[in-house]
Motif scaffolding. Structure first.
Motif, PDB file in Angstrom:
ATOM      1  N   GLY A 198     -86.630-175.184  99.240  1.00  0.00           N
ATOM      2  CA  GLY A 198     -87.059-174.616  97.965  1.00  0.00           C
ATOM      3  C   GLY A 198     -88.557-174.365  97.909  1.00  0.00           C
ATOM      4  O   GLY A 198     -89.019-173.476  97.199  1.00  0.00           O
ATOM      5  N   ALA A 199     -89.300-175.145  98.679  1.00  0.00           N
ATOM      6  CA  ALA A 199     -90.753-174.965  98.758  1.00  0.00           C
ATOM      7  C   ALA A 199     -91.131-173.989  99.875  1.00  0.00           C
ATOM      8  O   ALA A 199     -92.303-173.806 100.179  1.00  0.00           O
ATOM      9  N   GLY A 200     -90.117-173.396 100.516  1.00  0.00           N
ATOM     10  CA  GLY A 200     -90.373-172.419 101.577  1.00  0.00           C
ATOM     11  C   GLY A 200     -90.713-173.056 102.911  1.00  0.00           C
ATOM     12  O   GLY A 200     -91.364-172.430 103.746  1.00  0.00           O
ATOM     13  N   ILE A 201     -90.278-174.291 103.125  1.00  0.00           N
ATOM     14  CA  ILE A 201     -90.591-175.012 104.364  1.00  0.00           C
ATOM     15  C   ILE A 201     -89.317-175.227 105.175  1.00  0.00           C
ATOM     16  O   ILE A 201     -88.366-175.845 104.693  1.00  0.00           O
ATOM     17  N   ALA A 202     -89.300-174.703 106.395  1.00  0.00           N
ATOM     18  CA  ALA A 202     -88.182-174.911 107.321  1.00  0.00           C
ATOM     19  C   ALA A 202     -88.435-176.185 108.121  1.00  0.00           C
ATOM     20  O   ALA A 202     -89.559-176.701 108.149  1.00  0.00           O
ATOM     21  N   VAL A 203     -87.395-176.707 108.777  1.00  0.00           N
ATOM     22  CA  VAL A 203     -87.520-177.923 109.587  1.00  0.00           C
ATOM     23  C   VAL A 203     -86.919-177.676 110.965  1.00  0.00           C
ATOM     24  O   VAL A 203     -85.819-177.114 111.086  1.00  0.00           O
ATOM     25  N   LEU A 204     -87.649-178.099 112.001  1.00  0.00           N
ATOM     26  CA  LEU A 204     -87.165-178.071 113.382  1.00  0.00           C
ATOM     27  C   LEU A 204     -87.365-179.453 113.979  1.00  0.00           C
ATOM     28  O   LEU A 204     -88.462-180.012 113.894  1.00  0.00           O
ATOM     29  N   GLY A 205     -86.325-180.012 114.597  1.00  0.00           N
ATOM     30  CA  GLY A 205     -86.441-181.287 115.297  1.00  0.00           C
ATOM     31  C   GLY A 205     -86.422-181.045 116.790  1.00  0.00           C
ATOM     32  O   GLY A 205     -85.610-180.245 117.276  1.00  0.00           O
ATOM     33  N   VAL A 206     -87.294-181.714 117.528  1.00  0.00           N
ATOM     34  CA  VAL A 206     -87.390-181.527 118.983  1.00  0.00           C
ATOM     35  C   VAL A 206     -87.306-182.877 119.683  1.00  0.00           C
ATOM     36  O   VAL A 206     -88.013-183.819 119.302  1.00  0.00           O
ATOM     37  N   SER A 207     -86.452-182.960 120.696  1.00  0.00           N
ATOM     38  CA  SER A 207     -86.349-184.174 121.509  1.00  0.00           C
ATOM     39  C   SER A 207     -86.063-183.779 122.953  1.00  0.00           C
ATOM     40  O   SER A 207     -85.719-182.631 123.238  1.00  0.00           O
ATOM     41  N   PRO A 208     -86.173-184.742 123.870  1.00  0.00           N
ATOM     42  CA  PRO A 208     -85.869-184.432 125.268  1.00  0.00           C
ATOM     43  C   PRO A 208     -84.367-184.404 125.575  1.00  0.00           C
ATOM     44  O   PRO A 208     -83.976-184.188 126.714  1.00  0.00           O
ATOM     45  N   ASP A 209     -83.526-184.588 124.567  1.00  0.00           N
ATOM     46  CA  ASP A 209     -82.078-184.588 124.782  1.00  0.00           C
ATOM     47  C   ASP A 209     -81.565-183.206 125.178  1.00  0.00           C
ATOM     48  O   ASP A 209     -82.094-182.192 124.732  1.00  0.00           O
ATOM     49  N   LYS A 210     -80.489-183.185 125.952  1.00  0.00           N
ATOM     50  CA  LYS A 210     -79.832-181.936 126.341  1.00  0.00           C
ATOM     51  C   LYS A 210     -79.050-181.389 125.141  1.00  0.00           C
ATOM     52  O   LYS A 210     -78.660-182.137 124.235  1.00  0.00           O
TER      53      LYS A 210
END
Length: 160
Positions: A68-80
């Motif tokens: 709603g505030a115009g903020i997307a989320v991306l999560g990054v890890s070393p997992d396949k």
């Protein structure tokens, strides 16, 4: 074993390092896909571990307000990707989880390196969160964040 580099930690005002990584389904996701939008990029050690599950679920539970505030989320890890897909499905995660098994992006963002764990110095993923602004620069850079309570603090800091 990934070599440890002494990458300089990112700070507000720095240009966010570009990346393209596969998501849980193997589809490429680039930071540039979010050009003109604010995006939280967070780095976590391992899918389906207690702390990482808590953190991911906190982002999931706050996604409507962030969105709603115009903020997307991306999560990054070393997992396949296959492990990320299992994690996503088990926890009902609705934001992209990206795979960086070579730890290239983790290293470029200074989210991989030496850290203290249980009083010992080890090499691994440094739990970190960044807000990339609409112009592609780092607006917020947080290293060594806590899995629990972190999203609530981030929302307070961002007034979301």
């Amino acid at each position: 074993m990934t070599p440890v580099t002494t990458t300089k930690r990112l700070e507000p005002g720095d240009r966010a390092p570009a990346f393209t990584l596969p998501d849980a389904d193997g589809n490429p996701v680039s930071l540039s896909d979010y050009a003109g939008k604010q995006v939280i990029v967070y780095f976590y050690p391992a899918a389906s571990t207690p702390g990482c599950t808590k953190q991911a679920c906190d982002f999931r539970d706050n996604l409507a307000e962030l969105d709603g505030a115009g903020i997307a989320v991306l999560g990054v890890s070393p997992d396949k990707p296959a492990k990320l897909a299992k994690f996503r499905d088990a926890e009902g995660l609705t934001f992209p989880l990206l795979s960086d098994p070579e730890k290239t992006v983790l290293t470029e963002w200074a989210a991989f390196g030496e850290k203290t764990m249980y009083g010992k110095t080890v090499t691994g993923v440094i739990r970190s969160t960044f807000l990339v602004d609409t112009d592609g620069t780092i607006a917020v850079a947080q290293y060594n964040v806590r899995a629990t309570g972190h999203v609530a603090k981030l929302r307070r800091d961002l007034s979301v």
